[in-house]
Design a protein around this motif. Structure first.
Motif, mmCIF file in Angstrom:
data_model
loop_
_atom_site.group_PDB
_atom_site.id
_atom_site.type_symbol
_atom_site.label_atom_id
_atom_site.label_comp_id
_atom_site.label_asym_id
_atom_site.label_seq_id
_atom_site.Cartn_x
_atom_site.Cartn_y
_atom_site.Cartn_z
ATOM 1 N N LEU A 97 37.219 46.756 44.434
ATOM 2 C CA LEU A 97 36.823 45.518 43.888
ATOM 3 C C LEU A 97 36.256 45.712 42.526
ATOM 4 C CD1 LEU A 97 36.869 42.486 44.334
ATOM 5 C CD2 LEU A 97 34.635 42.650 45.571
ATOM 6 N N LEU A 98 37.021 44.698 41.650
ATOM 7 C CA LEU A 98 36.422 44.643 40.095
ATOM 8 C C LEU A 98 36.230 43.369 39.963
ATOM 9 C CD1 LEU A 98 39.224 47.013 38.754
ATOM 10 C CD2 LEU A 98 37.023 47.676 39.082
ATOM 11 N N PRO A 99 34.857 42.842 40.007
ATOM 12 C CA PRO A 99 34.453 41.722 39.357
ATOM 13 C C PRO A 99 34.482 41.315 38.103
ATOM 14 C CG PRO A 99 32.668 42.743 40.898
ATOM 15 C CD PRO A 99 33.763 43.814 40.232
ATOM 16 N N ALA A 100 34.925 39.907 37.716
ATOM 17 C CA ALA A 100 34.962 39.747 36.247
ATOM 18 C C ALA A 100 35.790 40.777 35.276
ATOM 19 C CB ALA A 100 33.419 39.705 35.636
ATOM 20 N N GLU A 101 36.749 40.976 35.973
ATOM 21 C CA GLU A 101 37.939 41.997 35.532
ATOM 22 C C GLU A 101 38.378 41.806 34.185
ATOM 23 O OE1 GLU A 101 40.415 45.288 35.140
ATOM 24 O OE2 GLU A 101 38.313 45.084 35.571
ATOM 25 N N GLY A 102 38.294 40.540 33.838
ATOM 26 C CA GLY A 102 39.038 39.854 32.370
ATOM 27 C C GLY A 102 40.266 40.503 32.282
ATOM 28 N N GLU A 103 40.733 41.093 31.229
ATOM 29 C CA GLU A 103 42.365 41.405 30.866
ATOM 30 C C GLU A 103 42.775 42.613 31.651
ATOM 31 O OE1 GLU A 103 42.245 39.729 26.292
ATOM 32 O OE2 GLU A 103 41.127 41.685 26.871
ATOM 33 N N GLY A 104 42.401 43.379 32.690
ATOM 34 C CA GLY A 104 42.702 44.143 33.608
ATOM 35 C C GLY A 104 42.913 45.547 33.160
ATOM 36 N N LEU A 112 32.932 49.272 44.421
ATOM 37 C CA LEU A 112 32.746 48.079 43.748
ATOM 38 C C LEU A 112 32.572 48.447 42.305
ATOM 39 C CD1 LEU A 112 32.007 44.886 43.976
ATOM 40 C CD2 LEU A 112 29.774 45.517 44.752
ATOM 41 N N GLY A 113 33.235 48.143 41.343
ATOM 42 C CA GLY A 113 33.456 48.586 40.115
ATOM 43 C C GLY A 113 32.920 47.636 39.350
#
Length: 199
Positions: free
Chosen positions: A37-44, A100-101
């Motif tokens: 899971l990547l919170p606040a991942e923005g542009e990927g 969790l990243g």
């Protein structure tokens, strides 16, 4: 804040580049593939790297332009990614994740503790946290990050906000960033690796 991020991510170029965060990349490579899971991942950028390495990847951000750019970045590679539009406290999932990243996920100070504790609930017992963000000593540097000291991190705040996590590595240090337009130059960051305790 949402308007700020929508405007930044609506720019043609990728704000923080298309390559993964180097600390995230290094630490993810050590781990056995699983769910992420990547919170606040923005542009990927981190999601794409994880998908290329065989990770089942979920992420969220509250910016529609960010999600669109992330999906456009990932689409040519043919991967499926679960990318939700959500505020952090509204995020939900039926999954329990192996990792969790966090890469420069600077939530407002008034919700930050609650946000981090909320996200930890989606991590399996024994699951790992990979974290990098700007330290309070970054304030005044031109290499990126919030201009409000309350949105920056101290070691003590990390320990308080990530209760339930055992730290195998936790350090404030100087690094040199070369990530797109907005993370460039010498920076003070906090990095940690942690494991969710079973109890």
């Amino acid at each position: 804040m949402k308007d700020f991020w929508n405007q930044r991510y609506a720019e043609e170029s990728f704000a923080y580049g298309t390559e993964p965060n180097q600390f995230f990349k290094k630490e993810l490579n050590i781990l056995e593939q699983g769910s992420l899971l990547l919170p606040a991942e923005g542009e990927g950028r981190n999601a794409l790297y994880a998908l290329q390495k065989g990770w089942e990847t979920s992420c969220f951000d509250y910016s529609e332009p960010a999600r669109k750019k992330a999906l456009d970045l990932i689409a040519p590679f043919g991967f499926d990614v679960d990318y939700q539009i959500s505020d952090v406290l509204d995020y939900t999932s039926s999954k329990q994740f192996d990792v969790l990243g966090f890469s420069y996920a600077h939530f407002p100070q008034e919700i930050r503790l609650k946000a981090h504790q909320h996200l930890i609930t989606f991590l399996k017992p024994g699951g790992k946290v990979i974290f990098e963000a700007f330290a309070k000593s970054q304030l005044g540097k031109a290499s990126g990050g919030p201009k409000n000291v309350e949105m920056l991190f101290s070691i003590a705040e990390i320990k308080e906000e990530f209760k339930g996590i055992s730290f195998s590595y936790l350090k404030e240090l100087t690094t040199y960033l070369k990530e797109g337009l907005y993370h460039q130059g010498e920076a003070r960051v906090i990095r940690f690796i942690g494991t969710k305790r079973a109890n």
